[in-house]
Design a protein around this motif. Structure first.
Motif, mmCIF file in Angstrom:
data_model
loop_
_atom_site.group_PDB
_atom_site.id
_atom_site.type_symbol
_atom_site.label_atom_id
_atom_site.label_comp_id
_atom_site.label_asym_id
_atom_site.label_seq_id
_atom_site.Cartn_x
_atom_site.Cartn_y
_atom_site.Cartn_z
ATOM 1 N N SER A 26 0.847 -1.186 0.000
ATOM 2 C CA SER A 26 0.000 0.000 0.000
ATOM 3 C C SER A 26 0.886 1.241 0.000
ATOM 4 C CB SER A 26 -0.913 0.002 1.227
ATOM 5 O OG SER A 26 -1.778 1.127 1.205
ATOM 6 N N GLU A 70 -7.039 -4.858 -6.210
ATOM 7 C CA GLU A 70 -6.411 -3.545 -6.278
ATOM 8 C C GLU A 70 -7.389 -2.471 -5.823
ATOM 9 O OE1 GLU A 70 -4.718 -2.900 -10.112
ATOM 10 O OE2 GLU A 70 -3.796 -4.880 -10.190
ATOM 11 N N SER A 71 -6.839 -1.479 -5.137
ATOM 12 C CA SER A 71 -7.645 -0.368 -4.633
ATOM 13 C C SER A 71 -6.944 0.946 -4.948
ATOM 14 C CB SER A 71 -7.843 -0.512 -3.122
ATOM 15 O OG SER A 71 -8.416 0.665 -2.574
ATOM 16 N N TYR A 72 -7.704 1.893 -5.504
ATOM 17 C CA TYR A 72 -7.195 3.235 -5.784
ATOM 18 C C TYR A 72 -8.205 4.228 -5.208
ATOM 19 C CZ TYR A 72 -4.452 0.489 -9.057
ATOM 20 O OH TYR A 72 -3.625 -0.452 -9.620
ATOM 21 N N GLU A 73 -7.985 4.639 -3.964
ATOM 22 C CA GLU A 73 -8.943 5.473 -3.248
ATOM 23 C C GLU A 73 -8.241 6.670 -2.610
ATOM 24 O OE1 GLU A 73 -12.043 5.288 -3.285
ATOM 25 O OE2 GLU A 73 -12.594 3.245 -3.836
ATOM 26 N N SER A 86 -11.187 3.098 -7.988
ATOM 27 C CA SER A 86 -12.085 2.268 -7.198
ATOM 28 C C SER A 86 -11.374 1.010 -6.688
ATOM 29 C CB SER A 86 -13.322 1.902 -8.030
ATOM 30 O OG SER A 86 -14.282 1.247 -7.251
ATOM 31 N N VAL A 87 -12.153 -0.037 -6.383
ATOM 32 C CA VAL A 87 -11.634 -1.303 -5.874
ATOM 33 C C VAL A 87 -12.174 -2.426 -6.743
ATOM 34 C CG1 VAL A 87 -11.499 -2.861 -3.895
ATOM 35 C CG2 VAL A 87 -11.621 -0.379 -3.530
#
Length: 548
Positions: A26, A70-73, A86-87
């Protein structure tokens, strides 16, 4: 989606029977405005962001299944593709591998490379924001240890989750170690052949439904000498300008790559030469030259020395494989190479001293393709091996000297010519000289100090820089660091900025946590010769890595 769901069920139901492994990464940032660097108004709406990746692999006998969440927040970190959002499930696969019969089958997402990557390489590099796997099927078969076949088919990933580029990719590859088949032992030689096709369900008859790359290569090794050569051809494809494909203007292209090497104890020399003409290849036409490396199918790194220091990476070369028509700045590819030589002065000699001395010399130079260019008519005819406009030159000397069992020094000198006009398609050029003195001193009980002093003299663009970097390791687990790059020679007094960064890192077992605060210098960031632009920013950064 059904395949992804089944893969998840496989993890849950079989965890007690096989081996589960994985990793978590992360990277988060809190962007701020300081007195010199301010976020764009649109970007400022989302100041806290993170890119996170959870990878799980499950192995049971000859089967391996894997997923990557994957997460892009709230958004991806600055200057990553806006398609990362998003996720969602980024990749998933199921693999069967049986070495006894030479069979390897994958369904789902996979990464692959044919030969040097000149015609195909898909890979993941999170620092660059590259995640261009192919989703579909792949079969590898080795009827004999000296013969390998690969066939693949699928769609290339473009952004997060289940979004793909428009083209469909077919790839075929074979590698044969001929000397082994002939039972020749003193000399090793072989050959390889590759074919990669991109197809469209095309309704516009002005475009070809199929475009391809085809390559042949040979490798040779005798005693301390190695050589390999590869030639590749690209079929006619539409010219892409400003993201738009022009079917009325089409060109073919090709590539030559020659690598030579000689090494023996204490001495070695390697040389790489390459010519590219209209050789960028993408799984979707209008992604040619994408700022985020989206849709990239072949691997064309800059063949220059990769440096580890801040100031040696201010002016970095980025490979120039594509066609661009603009008066005074016409391009159709690149021609050049590099030579790398290293020598170890033995211990107990005048230059070697008590512990020996290592010297590395590198030289690289890159030009455009000479020829006739008519920008207004979008026509050109490139010479085969005549040098055109100079894009880049780099000469460097690195001396590594161990003064005692605890003290190591590295002295690096770099001389560069850089044409922003051609490499960045902007303006200006620069001649720069950079000097780095890097010292590491080991103390008692796993403690150590690292100190770097850097200076760059330049006659153009940003002018002179100075940098200082220090690191103190309290143990193998905990360290603190700080760095400051100061552009004191900038002609614009308002742009004479300190790009500072300080922080700490802690490692325990398979986990590593790092926190830092400071400013990010804008410009090209490169990993392994592949580059992307990043904007200036300031703020707090955190990263966490854990594997099991």
């Amino acid at each position: 989606m059904k395949f992804a769901f089944c893969t998840c069920l496989l993890f849950v139901s079989l965890c007690s029977m096989g081996q589960l492994s994985g990793s978590l990464e992360s990277n988060a940032a809190w962007y701020i405005d300081d007195d010199k660097i301010k976020l764009d108004a649109n970007e400022a709406k989302d100041r806290v962001r993170s890119n996170s990746y959870l990878r799980l692999d499950y192995r049971l006998k000859n089967f391996t299944a894997g997923v990557q969440l994957e997460s892009y927040e709230s958004k991806a970190l600055l200057n990553y593709s806006p398609k990362f959002k998003s996720v969602n499930l980024g990749t998933y696969f199921l693999n069967y591998k049986n070495d006894s019969i030479g069979l390897d089958i994958t369904a789902g997402h996979f990464y692959e490379q044919f030969g040097s990557g000149l015609v195909l390489r898909t890979w993941e590099d999170r620092q660059l924001g590259i995640a261009n796997s192919i989703a579909g099927g792949r079969i590898k078969y080795s009827p004999l240890p000296a013969i390998n076949f690969t066939a693949l088919y699928g769609k290339q990933r473009n952004g997060l989750g289940f979004n793909f580029t428009d083209g469909t990719v077919l790839g075929l590859n074979t590698d044969i170690e001929i000397s082994s088949l002939l039972k020749i032992k003193k000399v090793i030689f072989g050959a390889g052949f590759s074919y990669v096709n991109r197809s469209y369900a095309e309704t516009d008859t002005r475009f070809s439904k199929n475009n391809y790359l085809a390559a042949a290569r040979a490798n040779f090794k005798w005693k301390d000498f190695t050589a390999d050569f590869e030639y590749a051809f690209k079929s006619k494809d539409a010219l892409v300008e400003f993201g738009n494909a022009r079917p009325e203007i089409q060109f073919d292209g090709d590539a030559y790559l020659l690598n030579l090497g000689y090494s023996k104890k204490g001495f070695g020399v390697n040389a790489n030469f390459r010519r590219l003409e209209n050789f960028g290849f993408y799984s979707q036409r209008n992604l040619s030259g994408s700022a985020y490396n989206e849709g990239r199918l072949n691997y064309l790194p800059a063949l220059t020395k990769q440096f580890d220091y801040s100031l040696t990476n201010i002016y970095v070369y980025n490979a120039q494989p594509n066609i661009s028509f603009e008066p005074g700045r016409n391009k159709a590819g690149e021609l050049g190479g590099q030579v790398d030589l290293f020598y170890n002065f033995k211990k107990e000699t005048p230059l070697g001293g008590k512990y020996g001395t290592n010297v590395t010399i590198n030289y690289s130079q890159w030009h455009g393709l000479a020829g006739k260019y008519i920008a207004t008519e979008r026509k050109y005819k490139a010479d085969k091996f005549n040098l055109g406009e100079k894009y880049y030159r780099d000469a460097s000397l690195e001396i590594r000297k161990k003064w005692s069992t605890k003290w190591l020094s590295v002295l690096t000198y770099q001389n560069q010519f850089y044409s922003a006009k051609f490499v960045e398609e902007s303006t200006g050029e620069v001649n720069a000289n950079t000097l780095v003195i890097d010292n590491t001193l080991r103390l008692k009980k796993s403690k150590s100090i690292k100190l770097q002093l850097q200076h760059q003299w330049a006659d153009g663009l940003f002018k002179n820089w100075v940098a200082v970097q220090a690191e103190y390791n309290f143990s193998t687990a905990f360290s603190v660091f700080g760095i400051d790059l100061y552009n004191y020679g900038n002609n614009d007094v308002a742009e004479r900025l300190h790009y500072y960064n300080f922080g700490a890192a802690y490692k325990k077992g398979a986990a590593r946590l790092q926190l830092s605060y400071g400013r990010q210098r804008g410009g090209l960031i490169c990993v392994g010769g592949i580059c992307r632009f990043v904007p200036e920013s300031a703020g707090l950064n955190a990263s966490l890595n854990y594997s099991f």
